[in-house]
Scaffold this motif. Structure first.
Motif, short mmCIF file in Angstrom:
data_model
loop_
_atom_site.label_atom_id
_atom_site.label_comp_id
_atom_site.label_asym_id
_atom_site.label_seq_id
_atom_site.Cartn_x
_atom_site.Cartn_y
_atom_site.Cartn_z
N SER A 6 39.79 47.21 28.10
CA SER A 6 39.82 47.55 29.53
C SER A 6 38.45 47.92 30.07
CB SER A 6 40.80 48.71 29.77
OG SER A 6 40.50 49.79 28.90
N SER A 7 37.52 48.29 29.18
CA SER A 7 36.20 48.74 29.63
C SER A 7 35.16 48.28 28.62
CB SER A 7 36.20 50.27 29.74
OG SER A 7 34.95 50.76 30.20
N THR A 8 33.92 48.18 29.07
CA THR A 8 32.84 47.82 28.16
C THR A 8 31.53 48.45 28.64
OG1 THR A 8 31.83 45.96 26.98
CG2 THR A 8 32.13 45.70 29.33
N HIS A 9 30.65 48.75 27.70
CA HIS A 9 29.33 49.29 28.03
C HIS A 9 28.35 48.14 28.23
CE1 HIS A 9 29.70 53.73 26.51
NE2 HIS A 9 30.54 53.43 27.48
N VAL A 10 27.63 48.18 29.34
CA VAL A 10 26.71 47.09 29.69
C VAL A 10 25.43 47.66 30.30
CG1 VAL A 10 28.64 45.55 30.18
CG2 VAL A 10 27.58 46.81 32.06
N GLY A 11 24.40 46.83 30.35
CA GLY A 11 23.20 47.15 31.10
C GLY A 11 23.26 46.52 32.47
N ILE A 12 22.42 46.99 33.39
CA ILE A 12 22.43 46.44 34.74
C ILE A 12 21.11 45.77 35.11
CG2 ILE A 12 24.16 48.04 35.61
CD1 ILE A 12 21.82 49.60 36.93
N ARG A 36 38.36 45.73 33.09
CA ARG A 36 38.60 46.20 34.46
C ARG A 36 37.41 47.01 34.96
NH1 ARG A 36 44.37 48.91 35.04
NH2 ARG A 36 43.73 48.73 37.22
N SER A 37 36.64 47.58 34.03
CA SER A 37 35.46 48.34 34.42
C SER A 37 34.34 48.08 33.43
CB SER A 37 35.77 49.84 34.48
OG SER A 37 36.09 50.34 33.20
N VAL A 38 33.12 48.29 33.89
CA VAL A 38 31.93 48.23 33.05
C VAL A 38 31.17 49.53 33.26
CG1 VAL A 38 31.76 45.72 33.02
CG2 VAL A 38 30.65 47.00 34.85
N VAL A 39 30.50 49.99 32.20
CA VAL A 39 29.89 51.32 32.23
C VAL A 39 28.48 51.24 31.66
CG1 VAL A 39 30.08 53.71 31.45
CG2 VAL A 39 32.16 52.40 31.95
#
Length: 284
Positions: free
Chosen positions: A104-110, A127-130
């Motif tokens: 449902s979520s994953t850690h990412v860079g921007i 559903r979300s990225v963090v």
């Protein structure tokens, strides 16, 4: 329990609950053996229990299939990603599906290719990225980062994804008298940027998670549930001194995921088991 009915509470009701919780004591930890005199009525819904796969990275590098199968056997139905361990997004999604797990979520860079990040997130079913980490030496740099978060958040929102920020402890150490966390929360768009509070790191930085939740209501939608010993060491959820029942009771109305994590576990699968059982059985 803290489910659909609780989510219908008004902002006024929430503030009354949170204020009452704060009067019990500002500390976010509880002494070992201390009893909770309040009746236990609520629980963490099973569909809100997740685990950050970073905790199992040593196993996932060599055996993603077996590791995800073991998590499913423990009872997990959700995970939060931190990479796909040499597999493509499509390949990793297939392993998740085989084990009836949702990422449902994953850690990412921007600061990279957001189009690719979005494409992968959609394949994985996020559903979300963090954003998992940021650290700057000046308030001006934190303000510039908040601006980049706002810009990225709009891009993610248009793609149907929510962008969040995950803290460590340095965000609660002042720079020229100003807390970076206050800059981040005041300079980012409340609608577009949610907060994933890492409870260990928040407490380690001297913050009170209940007060953080209260001041940023309703932006806090995810918790990293990792515990802390009395001398400040990271430990499995429920085996340390962080007062999770107090935190959960004051904030369960808007928390969508309780994510088990340990940065350096000696036995990753045991940490996963201990964390799941704690969240499954804790009452508040």
């Amino acid at each position: 329990m803290c489910g659909h009915e609780a989510e219908q509470h008004s902002r006024r009701t929430f503030l009354n609950v949170a204020t009452a919780a704060l009067t019990v004591g500002a500390a976010a930890i509880v002494l070992p053996g201390a009893a909770d005199a309040s009746p236990a009525r609520q629980r963490v819904p099973l569909d809100k229990i997740s685990i950050q796969l970073y905790s199992l990275r040593s196993l996932l590098q060599n055996d993603p299939e077996g590791t995800l199968s073991a998590l499913a056997d423990i009872g997990y139905r959700k995970v939060e990603l931190a990479g796909t361990y040499g597999r493509s997004a499509t390949e990793f999604r297939a392993i998740l599906d085989k084990n009836h797990l949702k990422a449902s979520s994953t850690h990412v860079g921007i600061d990279g290719d957001l189009n690719q990040t979005i494409a992968d997130a959609k394949i994985l079913g996020n559903r979300s990225v963090v954003v998992p980490y940021a650290n700057f030496g000046t308030i001006a740099e934190w303000e510039a980062f908040a601006g980049r978060m706002n810009t990225a958040a709009v891009t993610f929102r248009k793609a149907g994804l929510k962008l969040g920020y995950h803290n460590h402890d340095h965000e609660f150490h002042p720079i020229d008298g100003v807390l970076p966390y206050d800059v981040l929360t005041s300079k980012t768009n409340k609608r577009d940027v949610h907060l994933e509070i890492d409870l260990f790191w928040a407490v380690n930085g001297g913050a009170d998670p209940v007060e953080l939740f209260r001041r940023n209501y309703p932006r806090v939608t995810q918790y990293h549930v990792k515990d802390r010993t009395a001398d400040g060491q990271m430990t499995d959820p429920g085996t340390g001194v962080i007062n999770f029942p107090r935190i959960f009771a004051a904030s369960c109305h808007t928390i969508g995921e309780y994510i088990v994590e340990h940065d350096q576990p000696t036995d990753p699968l045991n940490t996963a088991k201990v964390g799941f059982e704690y969240l499954r059985t804790v009452r508040f």
